[in-house]
Design a protein around this motif. Sequence first.
Motif, PDB file in Angstrom:
ATOM      1  N   PRO A  87       0.818  -1.216   0.000  1.00 28.41           N
ATOM      2  CA  PRO A  87       0.000   0.000   0.000  1.00 28.41           C
ATOM      3  C   PRO A  87       0.855   1.271   0.000  1.00 28.41           C
ATOM      4  CG  PRO A  87      -0.723  -1.542   1.693  1.00 28.41           C
ATOM      5  CD  PRO A  87       0.593  -2.029   1.201  1.00 28.41           C
ATOM      6  N   ASN A 253     -11.544  -5.271   7.287  1.00 25.33           N
ATOM      7  CA  ASN A 253     -11.169  -5.033   5.888  1.00 25.33           C
ATOM      8  C   ASN A 253     -12.250  -4.266   5.134  1.00 25.33           C
ATOM      9  OD1 ASN A 253      -8.701  -6.304   6.158  1.00 25.33           O
ATOM     10  ND2 ASN A 253      -9.491  -8.315   5.543  1.00 25.33           N
ATOM     11  N   ALA A 254     -13.501  -4.558   5.443  1.00 19.45           N
ATOM     12  CA  ALA A 254     -14.604  -3.842   4.791  1.00 19.45           C
ATOM     13  C   ALA A 254     -14.562  -2.356   5.130  1.00 19.45           C
ATOM     14  CB  ALA A 254     -15.943  -4.451   5.210  1.00 19.45           C
ATOM     15  N   TYR A 255     -14.370  -2.043   6.415  1.00 21.93           N
ATOM     16  CA  TYR A 255     -14.271  -0.638   6.832  1.00 21.93           C
ATOM     17  C   TYR A 255     -13.028   0.026   6.230  1.00 21.93           C
ATOM     18  CZ  TYR A 255     -17.963  -1.372  10.334  1.00 21.93           C
ATOM     19  OH  TYR A 255     -19.161  -1.630  10.962  1.00 21.93           O
ATOM     20  N   ALA A 256     -11.900  -0.704   6.255  1.00 21.01           N
ATOM     21  CA  ALA A 256     -10.647  -0.148   5.744  1.00 21.01           C
ATOM     22  C   ALA A 256     -10.733   0.135   4.246  1.00 21.01           C
ATOM     23  CB  ALA A 256      -9.487  -1.101   6.030  1.00 21.01           C
ATOM     24  N   ASN A 257     -11.334  -0.782   3.504  1.00 23.00           N
ATOM     25  CA  ASN A 257     -11.475  -0.591   2.061  1.00 23.00           C
ATOM     26  C   ASN A 257     -12.357   0.612   1.741  1.00 23.00           C
ATOM     27  OD1 ASN A 257      -9.862  -2.793   1.495  1.00 23.00           O
ATOM     28  ND2 ASN A 257     -11.580  -4.224   1.297  1.00 23.00           N
ATOM     29  N   ARG A 258     -13.457   0.733   2.485  1.00 19.53           N
ATOM     30  CA  ARG A 258     -14.342   1.884   2.286  1.00 19.53           C
ATOM     31  C   ARG A 258     -13.607   3.179   2.602  1.00 19.53           C
ATOM     32  NH1 ARG A 258     -17.793   4.673  -0.562  1.00 19.53           N
ATOM     33  NH2 ARG A 258     -19.131   6.044   0.681  1.00 19.53           N
ATOM     34  N   TYR A 259     -12.830   3.160   3.680  1.00 17.88           N
ATOM     35  CA  TYR A 259     -12.074   4.342   4.095  1.00 17.88           C
ATOM     36  C   TYR A 259     -11.078   4.742   2.995  1.00 17.88           C
ATOM     37  CZ  TYR A 259      -9.303   7.459   7.034  1.00 17.88           C
ATOM     38  OH  TYR A 259      -8.656   8.555   7.552  1.00 17.88           O
ATOM     39  N   ASN A 260     -10.380   3.761   2.434  1.00 18.65           N
ATOM     40  CA  ASN A 260      -9.395   4.036   1.390  1.00 18.65           C
ATOM     41  C   ASN A 260     -10.053   4.586   0.124  1.00 18.65           C
ATOM     42  OD1 ASN A 260      -7.227   3.232   2.958  1.00 18.65           O
ATOM     43  ND2 ASN A 260      -7.319   1.106   2.253  1.00 18.65           N
ATOM     44  N   GLU A 261     -11.237   4.036  -0.208  1.00 16.89           N
ATOM     45  CA  GLU A 261     -11.986   4.550  -1.363  1.00 16.89           C
ATOM     46  C   GLU A 261     -12.357   6.015  -1.161  1.00 16.89           C
ATOM     47  OE1 GLU A 261     -15.404   2.118  -1.860  1.00 16.89           O
ATOM     48  OE2 GLU A 261     -14.273   0.342  -2.512  1.00 16.89           O
ATOM     49  N   LYS A 264      -9.293   8.268  -1.461  1.00 19.03           N
ATOM     50  CA  LYS A 264      -8.900   8.444  -2.855  1.00 19.03           C
ATOM     51  C   LYS A 264      -9.783   9.497  -3.528  1.00 19.03           C
ATOM     52  CE  LYS A 264      -8.264   5.946  -7.211  1.00 19.03           C
ATOM     53  NZ  LYS A 264      -8.399   4.639  -7.918  1.00 19.03           N
TER      54      LYS A 264
END
Length: 336
Positions: A87, A253-261, A264
């Motif tokens: 990352p 991971n679901a929260y982290a992915n949403r946060y990264n989206e 961005k």
Amino acid sequence: MPKIVESEAKTVRLIYKLFLEGKTPNGIAKHLTQSGIPTPSGKAKWQVSTVQSILTNEKYKGDAVLQKSYTVDFLTKKKKVNEGEVPQYYVENSHPAIIPPETFELVQEEFKRRKSAGTYTSAINGFASRIVCGDCGGFYGRKVWHSGSKYATTIWQCNKKFRKKEFCSTPHLKEEIIKRAFVEAFNSMIENKNTLLEGYTVIIAELTNSKAQEKEGAQIDEECAAIEAVIEKLIAENARKAIEQQEYHRKYNAYANRYNELQKRRQELNTEIAMCTAKRNQMKAFIKELKKQDQLLTEFDESLWCATLNTMVIKSEHEVVFQFKDGTELPWTIES
């Protein structure tokens, strides 16, 4: 937090200024070398790659990208450019800025504009990357006919004119004709400047409105703060009592992915907002230059050309279009 070394910052600001005035990285490198300005490593000669790096490195606007490279082997200390294997993290306002964010974004857009028109010209004067072929969209380059003789003439011609099976129909133009056309076109704007300046405040507000981006950005900030709170609660709960780890990681991971989206998208919005600010500043700078002109021009002024003009598009031997930095497009007829 590191402090700005003003002597070095002055050079960085000069590089950005020269680039936005139309000079190329190659031309800037030559200018800095000839001016006796040392490189960041203290060398006398500037490399084009050094100038390009300064013009594209986000650190100069106060931001940082972490993990651009990573260690492949901790024993040999071998490193590799990060191409998505691990990352990357973009950190805003990580240190004091030398270049305003809007200026940085303006430079990145200028890089894109020049790239879309073709390869960079190596010319170092104010005409470089500003005279555009109306046929192929490529830049005009400087040529000297009969060099060294009393018949020496400087002309500008499409760099791609003879590189294709079908030659561009746009003509070469003598430098003196280009200068005269600009003087005449700009004088027409001076004569009508009161009319041009009327309503500019409304025009600028409409063309550089970033309220929608700012509103969306505020909503993203709120959602990110909420996700951070949920993740902290989830981590604390996992540390306090036994939780089925597969389910824990799925939620995390679901929260982290949403946060990264969201982050961005926030970065994209920040870029759009910075570009709106840059365009606003550019238009205001154009107005300032126009207001200063109380007298008609009697000769070509290269500093005025660089300060007010984006491009001069050559349509034919007698037809050109001046595209000014405020967005004005002025078709102009060149008299024989």
